[in-house]
Design a protein around this motif. Sequence first.
Motif, PDB file in Angstrom:
ATOM      1  N   PHE A 269      54.793  50.551  48.744  1.00  0.00           N
ATOM      2  CA  PHE A 269      54.466  49.232  47.865  1.00  0.00           C
ATOM      3  C   PHE A 269      53.443  49.260  47.253  1.00  0.00           C
ATOM      4  O   PHE A 269      52.239  49.744  47.628  1.00  0.00           O
ATOM      5  CB  PHE A 269      54.272  48.160  48.940  1.00  0.00           C
ATOM      6  CG  PHE A 269      54.270  46.962  48.195  1.00  0.00           C
ATOM      7  CD1 PHE A 269      55.344  46.203  47.761  1.00  0.00           C
ATOM      8  CD2 PHE A 269      52.875  46.304  48.294  1.00  0.00           C
ATOM      9  CE1 PHE A 269      55.302  44.988  47.251  1.00  0.00           C
ATOM     10  CE2 PHE A 269      53.021  45.134  47.775  1.00  0.00           C
ATOM     11  CZ  PHE A 269      53.896  44.239  47.086  1.00  0.00           C
ATOM     12  N   THR A 270      53.468  49.003  45.962  1.00  0.00           N
ATOM     13  CA  THR A 270      51.966  48.939  45.099  1.00  0.00           C
ATOM     14  C   THR A 270      51.621  47.827  44.501  1.00  0.00           C
ATOM     15  O   THR A 270      52.461  46.746  44.502  1.00  0.00           O
ATOM     16  CB  THR A 270      52.212  50.079  43.908  1.00  0.00           C
ATOM     17  OG1 THR A 270      53.520  49.516  43.134  1.00  0.00           O
ATOM     18  CG2 THR A 270      52.491  51.367  44.134  1.00  0.00           C
ATOM     19  N   PHE A 271      50.368  47.506  44.454  1.00  0.00           N
ATOM     20  CA  PHE A 271      50.112  46.062  44.223  1.00  0.00           C
ATOM     21  C   PHE A 271      48.532  46.278  43.227  1.00  0.00           C
ATOM     22  O   PHE A 271      47.958  47.464  43.285  1.00  0.00           O
ATOM     23  CB  PHE A 271      49.633  45.349  45.092  1.00  0.00           C
ATOM     24  CG  PHE A 271      48.769  45.784  46.137  1.00  0.00           C
ATOM     25  CD1 PHE A 271      47.293  45.368  46.034  1.00  0.00           C
ATOM     26  CD2 PHE A 271      48.990  46.512  47.222  1.00  0.00           C
ATOM     27  CE1 PHE A 271      46.385  45.833  47.033  1.00  0.00           C
ATOM     28  CE2 PHE A 271      48.069  46.948  48.057  1.00  0.00           C
ATOM     29  CZ  PHE A 271      46.697  46.601  47.944  1.00  0.00           C
ATOM     30  N   GLU A 272      48.113  45.329  42.560  1.00  0.00           N
ATOM     31  CA  GLU A 272      46.795  45.295  41.650  1.00  0.00           C
ATOM     32  C   GLU A 272      45.941  44.838  42.714  1.00  0.00           C
ATOM     33  O   GLU A 272      46.156  43.480  43.234  1.00  0.00           O
ATOM     34  CB  GLU A 272      47.075  44.550  40.298  1.00  0.00           C
ATOM     35  CG  GLU A 272      45.588  44.798  39.744  1.00  0.00           C
ATOM     36  CD  GLU A 272      45.699  43.749  38.315  1.00  0.00           C
ATOM     37  OE1 GLU A 272      44.704  43.504  37.785  1.00  0.00           O
ATOM     38  OE2 GLU A 272      46.771  43.351  37.923  1.00  0.00           O
ATOM     39  N   ALA A 273      44.873  45.217  43.020  1.00  0.00           N
ATOM     40  CA  ALA A 273      43.908  44.809  43.988  1.00  0.00           C
ATOM     41  C   ALA A 273      42.751  44.036  42.907  1.00  0.00           C
ATOM     42  O   ALA A 273      42.260  44.850  41.963  1.00  0.00           O
ATOM     43  CB  ALA A 273      43.392  45.936  44.701  1.00  0.00           C
ATOM     44  N   CYS A 274      42.122  42.921  43.392  1.00  0.00           N
ATOM     45  CA  CYS A 274      40.956  42.488  42.693  1.00  0.00           C
ATOM     46  C   CYS A 274      40.087  41.872  43.564  1.00  0.00           C
ATOM     47  O   CYS A 274      40.373  41.729  44.736  1.00  0.00           O
ATOM     48  CB  CYS A 274      41.393  41.452  41.514  1.00  0.00           C
ATOM     49  SG  CYS A 274      42.185  40.348  42.238  1.00  0.00           S
ATOM     50  N   SER A 275      38.855  41.565  43.061  1.00  0.00           N
ATOM     51  CA  SER A 275      37.803  41.143  43.859  1.00  0.00           C
ATOM     52  C   SER A 275      37.966  39.447  44.080  1.00  0.00           C
ATOM     53  O   SER A 275      38.332  39.065  43.262  1.00  0.00           O
ATOM     54  CB  SER A 275      36.392  41.393  43.373  1.00  0.00           C
ATOM     55  OG  SER A 275      35.635  40.867  44.157  1.00  0.00           O
ATOM     56  N   ALA A 276      37.786  38.874  45.239  1.00  0.00           N
ATOM     57  CA  ALA A 276      37.811  37.524  45.436  1.00  0.00           C
ATOM     58  C   ALA A 276      36.645  36.717  44.938  1.00  0.00           C
ATOM     59  O   ALA A 276      36.528  35.720  44.576  1.00  0.00           O
ATOM     60  CB  ALA A 276      37.662  37.394  47.154  1.00  0.00           C
ATOM     61  N   ASP A 277      35.580  37.706  44.521  1.00  0.00           N
ATOM     62  CA  ASP A 277      34.394  37.031  43.684  1.00  0.00           C
ATOM     63  C   ASP A 277      34.844  36.514  42.362  1.00  0.00           C
ATOM     64  O   ASP A 277      34.106  36.032  41.732  1.00  0.00           O
ATOM     65  CB  ASP A 277      33.398  38.003  43.552  1.00  0.00           C
ATOM     66  CG  ASP A 277      33.375  39.295  42.718  1.00  0.00           C
ATOM     67  OD1 ASP A 277      34.498  39.521  41.917  1.00  0.00           O
ATOM     68  OD2 ASP A 277      32.478  40.084  42.749  1.00  0.00           O
ATOM     69  N   LEU A 278      36.163  36.736  42.115  1.00  0.00           N
ATOM     70  CA  LEU A 278      36.433  36.166  40.613  1.00  0.00           C
ATOM     71  C   LEU A 278      36.763  34.702  40.845  1.00  0.00           C
ATOM     72  O   LEU A 278      36.478  34.129  39.983  1.00  0.00           O
ATOM     73  CB  LEU A 278      38.130  36.665  40.541  1.00  0.00           C
ATOM     74  CG  LEU A 278      38.048  38.141  39.977  1.00  0.00           C
ATOM     75  CD1 LEU A 278      39.495  38.747  39.659  1.00  0.00           C
ATOM     76  CD2 LEU A 278      37.346  38.379  38.588  1.00  0.00           C
ATOM     77  N   PHE A 279      36.913  34.060  42.101  1.00  0.00           N
ATOM     78  CA  PHE A 279      37.127  32.612  42.299  1.00  0.00           C
ATOM     79  C   PHE A 279      36.551  32.195  43.579  1.00  0.00           C
ATOM     80  O   PHE A 279      35.885  30.787  43.536  1.00  0.00           O
ATOM     81  CB  PHE A 279      38.422  32.284  42.448  1.00  0.00           C
ATOM     82  CG  PHE A 279      39.181  33.294  43.650  1.00  0.00           C
ATOM     83  CD1 PHE A 279      39.233  32.631  44.953  1.00  0.00           C
ATOM     84  CD2 PHE A 279      40.094  34.346  43.640  1.00  0.00           C
ATOM     85  CE1 PHE A 279      39.758  33.469  45.882  1.00  0.00           C
ATOM     86  CE2 PHE A 279      40.452  35.042  44.390  1.00  0.00           C
ATOM     87  CZ  PHE A 279      40.471  34.504  45.771  1.00  0.00           C
ATOM     88  N   ILE A 280      35.926  32.903  44.371  1.00  0.00           N
ATOM     89  CA  ILE A 280      35.253  32.482  45.565  1.00  0.00           C
ATOM     90  C   ILE A 280      33.714  31.759  45.208  1.00  0.00           C
ATOM     91  O   ILE A 280      33.694  30.473  45.731  1.00  0.00           O
ATOM     92  CB  ILE A 280      34.894  33.463  46.480  1.00  0.00           C
ATOM     93  CG1 ILE A 280      36.373  33.829  47.276  1.00  0.00           C
ATOM     94  CG2 ILE A 280      34.037  33.029  47.827  1.00  0.00           C
ATOM     95  CD1 ILE A 280      36.961  32.738  48.176  1.00  0.00           C
TER      96      ILE A 280
END
Length: 152
Positions: free
Chosen positions: A132-143
Amino acid sequence: MKDYSYHKKVIDDVITKLNKSDIDLYLIITAEGCDPMTEFIPGVDTVGSSAFLFTKDGKKLATASSIDAQDVEESGLFDEVRHYENYDETLAQMVLELKPKKIALDFSEGNAFCDGLTMGKYEKFVQSLGDFTFEACSADLFIPAVQEQNKK
């Protein structure tokens, strides 16, 4: 019993931000309170390995050990709390059921508060998902914005 009304509002704000950012899932992976985020979101203390999953369509899920599950359930913050025999398998199953394309995780180069996910836990998580593949991003985009909205 602890009042979780503040944490409920924080979680609602996270879900709003996920929608605005087009992020399918915010996943907090923790063990023994190693992720500083858990004090803020969801605000429930855990001892064993736990995960908290929040989706842009409003689902609030958790997996916790039998020792921790009662407190997580009693918080009233989650639609479902899964007890696990095998943490990695249970978390992988939950993520695979949701089929997220983009997952926000607690890693950050510049914000220590959003940097609680260890590399080892991340690699183990990715391995448990198989192909299974996904794009990971940082929670610092919204936290940081959620923190600003919810200053105590």
